[in-house]
Design a protein around this motif. Structure first.
Motif, PDB file in Angstrom:
ATOM      1  N   GLU A  66       0.868  -1.180   0.000  1.00  0.00           N
ATOM      2  CA  GLU A  66       0.000   0.000   0.000  1.00  0.00           C
ATOM      3  C   GLU A  66       0.902   1.226   0.000  1.00  0.00           C
ATOM      4  O   GLU A  66       2.078   1.143   0.310  1.00  0.00           O
ATOM      5  N   SER A  67       0.313   2.347  -0.315  1.00  0.00           N
ATOM      6  CA  SER A  67       1.060   3.598  -0.307  1.00  0.00           C
ATOM      7  C   SER A  67       0.502   4.501   0.790  1.00  0.00           C
ATOM      8  O   SER A  67      -0.723   4.628   0.906  1.00  0.00           O
ATOM      9  N   PRO A  68       1.371   5.114   1.584  1.00  0.00           N
ATOM     10  CA  PRO A  68       0.839   6.081   2.549  1.00  0.00           C
ATOM     11  C   PRO A  68       0.182   7.226   1.778  1.00  0.00           C
ATOM     12  O   PRO A  68       0.628   7.571   0.687  1.00  0.00           O
ATOM     13  N   PRO A  69      -0.866   7.798   2.338  1.00  0.00           N
ATOM     14  CA  PRO A  69      -1.594   8.848   1.625  1.00  0.00           C
ATOM     15  C   PRO A  69      -0.837  10.161   1.570  1.00  0.00           C
ATOM     16  O   PRO A  69      -0.024  10.453   2.439  1.00  0.00           O
ATOM     17  N   GLY A  70      -1.139  10.926   0.540  1.00  0.00           N
ATOM     18  CA  GLY A  70      -0.604  12.276   0.411  1.00  0.00           C
ATOM     19  C   GLY A  70      -1.546  13.280   1.049  1.00  0.00           C
ATOM     20  O   GLY A  70      -2.577  12.917   1.644  1.00  0.00           O
ATOM     21  N   SER A  71      -1.245  14.531   0.894  1.00  0.00           N
ATOM     22  CA  SER A  71      -1.995  15.585   1.570  1.00  0.00           C
ATOM     23  C   SER A  71      -3.440  15.699   1.093  1.00  0.00           C
ATOM     24  O   SER A  71      -4.300  16.172   1.842  1.00  0.00           O
ATOM     25  N   GLU A  72      -3.740  15.265  -0.123  1.00  0.00           N
ATOM     26  CA  GLU A  72      -5.117  15.350  -0.604  1.00  0.00           C
ATOM     27  C   GLU A  72      -6.054  14.422   0.150  1.00  0.00           C
ATOM     28  O   GLU A  72      -7.261  14.606   0.132  1.00  0.00           O
ATOM     29  N   SER A  73      -5.497  13.438   0.850  1.00  0.00           N
ATOM     30  CA  SER A  73      -6.315  12.516   1.643  1.00  0.00           C
ATOM     31  C   SER A  73      -6.546  13.026   3.057  1.00  0.00           C
ATOM     32  O   SER A  73      -7.268  12.413   3.835  1.00  0.00           O
ATOM     33  N   PHE A  74      -5.944  14.147   3.372  1.00  0.00           N
ATOM     34  CA  PHE A  74      -5.972  14.667   4.730  1.00  0.00           C
ATOM     35  C   PHE A  74      -7.278  15.394   5.028  1.00  0.00           C
ATOM     36  O   PHE A  74      -7.724  16.236   4.256  1.00  0.00           O
ATOM     37  N   GLU A  75      -7.869  15.055   6.168  1.00  0.00           N
ATOM     38  CA  GLU A  75      -9.023  15.787   6.699  1.00  0.00           C
ATOM     39  C   GLU A  75      -8.750  16.018   8.179  1.00  0.00           C
ATOM     40  O   GLU A  75      -8.573  15.063   8.938  1.00  0.00           O
ATOM     41  N   ALA A  76      -8.688  17.270   8.578  1.00  0.00           N
ATOM     42  CA  ALA A  76      -8.360  17.609   9.971  1.00  0.00           C
ATOM     43  C   ALA A  76      -9.429  17.103  10.928  1.00  0.00           C
ATOM     44  O   ALA A  76     -10.619  17.225  10.662  1.00  0.00           O
ATOM     45  N   ASN A  77      -8.972  16.522  12.057  1.00  0.00           N
ATOM     46  CA  ASN A  77      -9.887  15.998  13.067  1.00  0.00           C
ATOM     47  C   ASN A  77      -9.570  16.483  14.478  1.00  0.00           C
ATOM     48  O   ASN A  77     -10.382  16.315  15.375  1.00  0.00           O
ATOM     49  N   GLN A  78      -8.404  17.059  14.686  1.00  0.00           N
ATOM     50  CA  GLN A  78      -7.978  17.436  16.034  1.00  0.00           C
ATOM     51  C   GLN A  78      -8.426  18.865  16.368  1.00  0.00           C
ATOM     52  O   GLN A  78      -7.619  19.756  16.600  1.00  0.00           O
TER      53      GLN A  78
END
Length: 151
Positions: A66-78
């Motif tokens: 698998e490939s670790p995701p890039g920034s486009e997969s990021f959704e802030a949760n904190q």
């Protein structure tokens, strides 16, 4: 658990670690006041460890094809770890760190369970190792919470 469930948990943990790095870095920069110095120093130290966690998780994903995701997969949760408007509000940062660390502990416990069920001892070992670090961070910030002056 399936390998897909394990990779989903690894991916979520990877993203969470990188979000934690961003928030710890920001808070270590913006906090002001004499009471903030010890918390800032701890955050600065933890940044490197959280970044190492992300790297380990990304490498494990790669090992599982698998490939670790890039920034486009990021959704802030904190949301609770966002820098405070009042830069001397160290208590809110401590609370945010505790919430983030508790979430990390839950994630790594789920990953351990999934890896055990899938007979994936390598992922289980990765999760156990990182879990120990996260529990240590949580303990340190519980200490700050007890000692820090409440406004």
């Amino acid at each position: 658990m399936t390998t897909d469930e394990i990779t989903d948990l690894l991916t979520a943990a990877y993203i969470d670690e990188l979000e934690t790095v961003m928030n710890y870095l920001t808070n270590a920069i913006v906090l002001d006041g004499i009471h903030a110095e010890e918390v800032k120093a701890s955050l600065e130290e933890d940044i490197q460890e959280e970044l190492e966690h992300a790297q380990i998780l990304g490498e494990r994903l790669k090992q599982l094809d698998e490939s670790p995701p890039g920034s486009e997969s990021f959704e802030a949760n904190q949301h609770s770890l966002q820098p405070p408007e009042d830069t001397t509000d160290v208590q809110s940062v401590i609370e945010g760190v505790l919430e983030a660390e508790e979430s990390a502990v839950e994630t790594y416990r789920s990953l351990i369970e999934a890896a055990t069920e899938a007979n994936d001892p390598v992922t289980e070992d990765v999760a156990v190792t990182i879990l120990a670090d996260e529990e240590a961070h949580r303990t340190e910030f519980r200490g700050f919470q007890k000692e820090f002056p409440m406004d």
